[in-house]
Design a protein around this motif. Sequence first.
Motif, PDB file in Angstrom:
ATOM      1  N   THR A  37     -30.308  99.714  22.856  1.00 48.87           N
ATOM      2  CA  THR A  37     -30.589  99.735  24.288  1.00 48.87           C
ATOM      3  C   THR A  37     -32.009  99.270  24.569  1.00 48.87           C
ATOM      4  OG1 THR A  37     -31.317 102.031  24.204  1.00 48.87           O
ATOM      5  CG2 THR A  37     -28.977 101.637  24.613  1.00 48.87           C
ATOM      6  N   ALA A  38     -32.284  99.025  25.848  1.00 51.34           N
ATOM      7  CA  ALA A  38     -33.630  98.636  26.252  1.00 51.34           C
ATOM      8  C   ALA A  38     -34.638  99.731  25.936  1.00 51.34           C
ATOM      9  CB  ALA A  38     -33.647  98.312  27.742  1.00 51.34           C
ATOM     10  N   GLY A  39     -34.198 100.998  25.980  1.00 48.99           N
ATOM     11  CA  GLY A  39     -35.096 102.090  25.652  1.00 48.99           C
ATOM     12  C   GLY A  39     -35.601 102.018  24.228  1.00 48.99           C
ATOM     13  N   LEU A  40     -34.713 101.683  23.300  1.00 54.36           N
ATOM     14  CA  LEU A  40     -35.135 101.542  21.904  1.00 54.36           C
ATOM     15  C   LEU A  40     -36.116 100.393  21.745  1.00 54.36           C
ATOM     16  CD1 LEU A  40     -35.019 102.087  18.874  1.00 54.36           C
ATOM     17  CD2 LEU A  40     -32.938 100.717  18.774  1.00 54.36           C
ATOM     18  N   LEU A  41     -35.874  99.284  22.435  1.00 57.97           N
ATOM     19  CA  LEU A  41     -36.796  98.150  22.361  1.00 57.97           C
ATOM     20  C   LEU A  41     -38.164  98.531  22.918  1.00 57.97           C
ATOM     21  CD1 LEU A  41     -34.396  95.302  23.525  1.00 57.97           C
ATOM     22  CD2 LEU A  41     -35.103  95.832  21.183  1.00 57.97           C
TER      23      LEU A  41
ATOM     24  N   ASP B 169     -31.859 117.195  27.513  1.00 59.12           N
ATOM     25  CA  ASP B 169     -32.694 117.746  26.442  1.00 59.12           C
ATOM     26  C   ASP B 169     -34.176 117.668  26.783  1.00 59.12           C
ATOM     27  OD1 ASP B 169     -30.525 118.447  24.980  1.00 59.12           O
ATOM     28  OD2 ASP B 169     -30.806 116.979  23.373  1.00 59.12           O
ATOM     29  N   LEU B 170     -34.572 116.641  27.525  1.00 62.82           N
ATOM     30  CA  LEU B 170     -35.958 116.543  27.951  1.00 62.82           C
ATOM     31  C   LEU B 170     -36.302 117.689  28.898  1.00 62.82           C
ATOM     32  CD1 LEU B 170     -38.536 114.738  27.795  1.00 62.82           C
ATOM     33  CD2 LEU B 170     -37.689 113.581  29.845  1.00 62.82           C
ATOM     34  N   LEU B 171     -35.403 117.979  29.811  1.00 63.91           N
ATOM     35  CA  LEU B 171     -35.629 119.064  30.762  1.00 63.91           C
ATOM     36  C   LEU B 171     -35.650 120.427  30.078  1.00 63.91           C
ATOM     37  CD1 LEU B 171     -33.291 117.812  33.634  1.00 63.91           C
ATOM     38  CD2 LEU B 171     -35.792 117.963  33.738  1.00 63.91           C
ATOM     39  N   SER B 172     -34.872 120.577  29.018  1.00 61.02           N
ATOM     40  CA  SER B 172     -34.811 121.868  28.323  1.00 61.02           C
ATOM     41  C   SER B 172     -35.946 122.058  27.327  1.00 61.02           C
ATOM     42  CB  SER B 172     -33.471 122.000  27.592  1.00 61.02           C
ATOM     43  OG  SER B 172     -33.419 121.110  26.480  1.00 61.02           O
ATOM     44  N   GLY B 173     -36.675 120.985  27.027  1.00 61.88           N
ATOM     45  CA  GLY B 173     -37.773 121.088  26.072  1.00 61.88           C
ATOM     46  C   GLY B 173     -37.398 120.717  24.658  1.00 61.88           C
ATOM     47  N   THR B 174     -36.134 120.351  24.440  1.00 58.58           N
ATOM     48  CA  THR B 174     -35.704 119.937  23.101  1.00 58.58           C
ATOM     49  C   THR B 174     -36.308 118.600  22.716  1.00 58.58           C
ATOM     50  OG1 THR B 174     -33.618 121.096  23.462  1.00 58.58           O
ATOM     51  CG2 THR B 174     -33.673 119.506  21.663  1.00 58.58           C
ATOM     52  N   LEU B 175     -36.544 117.769  23.692  1.00 58.92           N
ATOM     53  CA  LEU B 175     -37.068 116.416  23.500  1.00 58.92           C
ATOM     54  C   LEU B 175     -38.435 116.321  24.149  1.00 58.92           C
ATOM     55  CD1 LEU B 175     -36.025 113.633  22.389  1.00 58.92           C
ATOM     56  CD2 LEU B 175     -35.233 113.153  24.709  1.00 58.92           C
ATOM     57  N   ASP B 176     -39.358 115.586  23.494  1.00 59.93           N
ATOM     58  CA  ASP B 176     -40.713 115.465  24.040  1.00 59.93           C
ATOM     59  C   ASP B 176     -40.828 114.410  25.134  1.00 59.93           C
ATOM     60  OD1 ASP B 176     -41.865 117.412  22.324  1.00 59.93           O
ATOM     61  OD2 ASP B 176     -41.983 115.936  20.704  1.00 59.93           O
ATOM     62  N   ALA B 177     -40.174 113.267  24.921  1.00 60.78           N
ATOM     63  CA  ALA B 177     -40.322 112.133  25.841  1.00 60.78           C
ATOM     64  C   ALA B 177     -39.080 111.275  25.753  1.00 60.78           C
ATOM     65  CB  ALA B 177     -41.558 111.313  25.476  1.00 60.78           C
ATOM     66  N   MET B 178     -38.953 110.340  26.673  1.00 58.77           N
ATOM     67  CA  MET B 178     -37.863 109.376  26.575  1.00 58.77           C
ATOM     68  C   MET B 178     -38.180 108.123  27.372  1.00 58.77           C
ATOM     69  SD  MET B 178     -34.717 110.723  29.038  1.00 58.77           S
ATOM     70  CE  MET B 178     -33.734 109.281  28.602  1.00 58.77           C
ATOM     71  N   PHE B 179     -37.572 107.027  26.951  1.00 59.04           N
ATOM     72  CA  PHE B 179     -37.604 105.790  27.715  1.00 59.04           C
ATOM     73  C   PHE B 179     -36.275 105.672  28.452  1.00 59.04           C
ATOM     74  CE2 PHE B 179     -41.090 104.166  25.021  1.00 59.04           C
ATOM     75  CZ  PHE B 179     -41.847 103.518  25.983  1.00 59.04           C
ATOM     76  N   TYR B 180     -36.356 105.493  29.763  1.00 57.18           N
ATOM     77  CA  TYR B 180     -35.141 105.328  30.564  1.00 57.18           C
ATOM     78  C   TYR B 180     -35.518 104.586  31.830  1.00 57.18           C
ATOM     79  CZ  TYR B 180     -30.238 106.621  31.360  1.00 57.18           C
ATOM     80  OH  TYR B 180     -28.882 106.594  31.513  1.00 57.18           O
ATOM     81  N   HIS B 181     -34.530 104.286  32.643  1.00 55.30           N
ATOM     82  CA  HIS B 181     -34.827 103.574  33.876  1.00 55.30           C
ATOM     83  C   HIS B 181     -34.770 104.511  35.078  1.00 55.30           C
ATOM     84  CE1 HIS B 181     -30.436 103.223  33.934  1.00 55.30           C
ATOM     85  NE2 HIS B 181     -30.523 102.676  32.750  1.00 55.30           N
TER      86      HIS B 181
ATOM     87  N   ILE C 277     -40.412  95.054  29.359  1.00 57.85           N
ATOM     88  CA  ILE C 277     -38.990  94.863  29.117  1.00 57.85           C
ATOM     89  C   ILE C 277     -38.204  95.350  30.325  1.00 57.85           C
ATOM     90  CG2 ILE C 277     -38.896  97.097  27.923  1.00 57.85           C
ATOM     91  CD1 ILE C 277     -36.523  96.051  26.349  1.00 57.85           C
ATOM     92  N   GLU C 278     -37.121  94.666  30.596  1.00 57.17           N
ATOM     93  CA  GLU C 278     -36.208  95.092  31.652  1.00 57.17           C
ATOM     94  C   GLU C 278     -34.797  95.176  31.076  1.00 57.17           C
ATOM     95  OE1 GLU C 278     -38.039  93.351  35.775  1.00 57.17           O
ATOM     96  OE2 GLU C 278     -37.113  91.900  34.409  1.00 57.17           O
ATOM     97  N   ALA C 279     -34.113  96.266  31.372  1.00 58.01           N
ATOM     98  CA  ALA C 279     -32.694  96.340  31.039  1.00 58.01           C
ATOM     99  C   ALA C 279     -31.931  95.449  32.008  1.00 58.01           C
ATOM    100  CB  ALA C 279     -32.210  97.783  31.142  1.00 58.01           C
TER     101      ALA C 279
ATOM    102  N   GLU D  29     -36.730  88.743  17.363  1.00 58.32           N
ATOM    103  CA  GLU D  29     -38.057  88.849  16.767  1.00 58.32           C
ATOM    104  C   GLU D  29     -38.598  90.274  16.834  1.00 58.32           C
ATOM    105  OE1 GLU D  29     -39.524  86.437  14.969  1.00 58.32           O
ATOM    106  OE2 GLU D  29     -37.508  85.635  15.274  1.00 58.32           O
ATOM    107  N   VAL D  30     -38.346  90.963  17.949  1.00 56.16           N
ATOM    108  CA  VAL D  30     -38.805  92.352  18.065  1.00 56.16           C
ATOM    109  C   VAL D  30     -38.086  93.232  17.048  1.00 56.16           C
ATOM    110  CG1 VAL D  30     -38.875  94.383  19.572  1.00 56.16           C
ATOM    111  CG2 VAL D  30     -39.457  92.127  20.491  1.00 56.16           C
TER     112      VAL D  30
END
Length: 318
Positions: free
Chosen positions: A156-160, A187-199, A242-244, A307-308
């Motif tokens: 996904t674009a988030g991984l890139l 999971d981000l809201l619950s504190g299980t995850l620190d950060a995320m890339f999303y749109h 980057i844009e999805a 290339e990325v």
Amino acid sequence: MKRRSLLATGLALPALAQPAWPDRPIRLVVPFAGGTSTDILGRLIAGQIAAGLGGAVVVVDNRAGAGGTIGSQHVAQSPADGATLLLGTIGTHAVNPHLMPNLPYDPARDFTPIIAHTKTKMLLVVRPQLGVRDMAGFLALARSRPLSIGTSGTGTAGLLAQALLSEATGVAVTHVPYRDGGRAVTDLLSGTLDAMFYHTQFVRPHIEAGTILGLGITGAARSPLLPAVPTFAEAGLPGINIEAWWAIYAPPRLPASITQRLNAVLNAALAQPETMAALDRNGLEPMGGSPEELAQFQARELVLWREVVRRANITAEG
């Protein structure tokens, strides 16, 4: 007079009538689960096609799995009769080919491009409890201890975006790929995850409520929907750009008459004020253009993200 006699005398035979299209319901395959951003956009597009074809029946068919590969393969192997379409993504048509050596389809050869439909910027968001308020603080913390960054899946674009962040800063983070972005937000809201890339679509309400903090957004300018979130360029990271994107495809060798009609219908829909308003509300931007322009755009994206992926040594396991 028999057919052979007609040919012998040079008389023309009447042309066989071509069946009207569409002559059956159209399936728009969405290669991700219901409720995801791709699914929501797919239902908007299905309505656009139905309206543009005079009330034709257009059904969204969710065929999720393997980063969009299952649904994409299904369309690549379907008859080219206009009854099956695909809502492809940056992942299915520009990234997965570089991650999956045994990908069961060729993104250029095995599809008929219809139209580049929509694109969106990417954001880096964190849980406020992390204690950082800007990109500098986030990077400093990431250098001091491991941090997890979630995305809506491998390819996904988030991984890139995560790969570009690590490349630009030298900061190693733990990538956590989810089956869809909604689970990562939970999971981000619950504190299980620190950060995320999303749109914008799914994180905007939480940013406005203060339950998620936006640290950066791709693009040359801030989003009017989230004016308090600075661009990555403002934070000294212009390379995170980057844009999805989403595009409509059909099986290979779709008749040109159907290709052009679908393209015209969707270009017209993208120009409608109600469509523009719906896209704006969700942080999406219209693309549009000809099938040839989609093919050229996709070819550039394939080279860029190859290339990325190579530099970041990204695999299908993330």
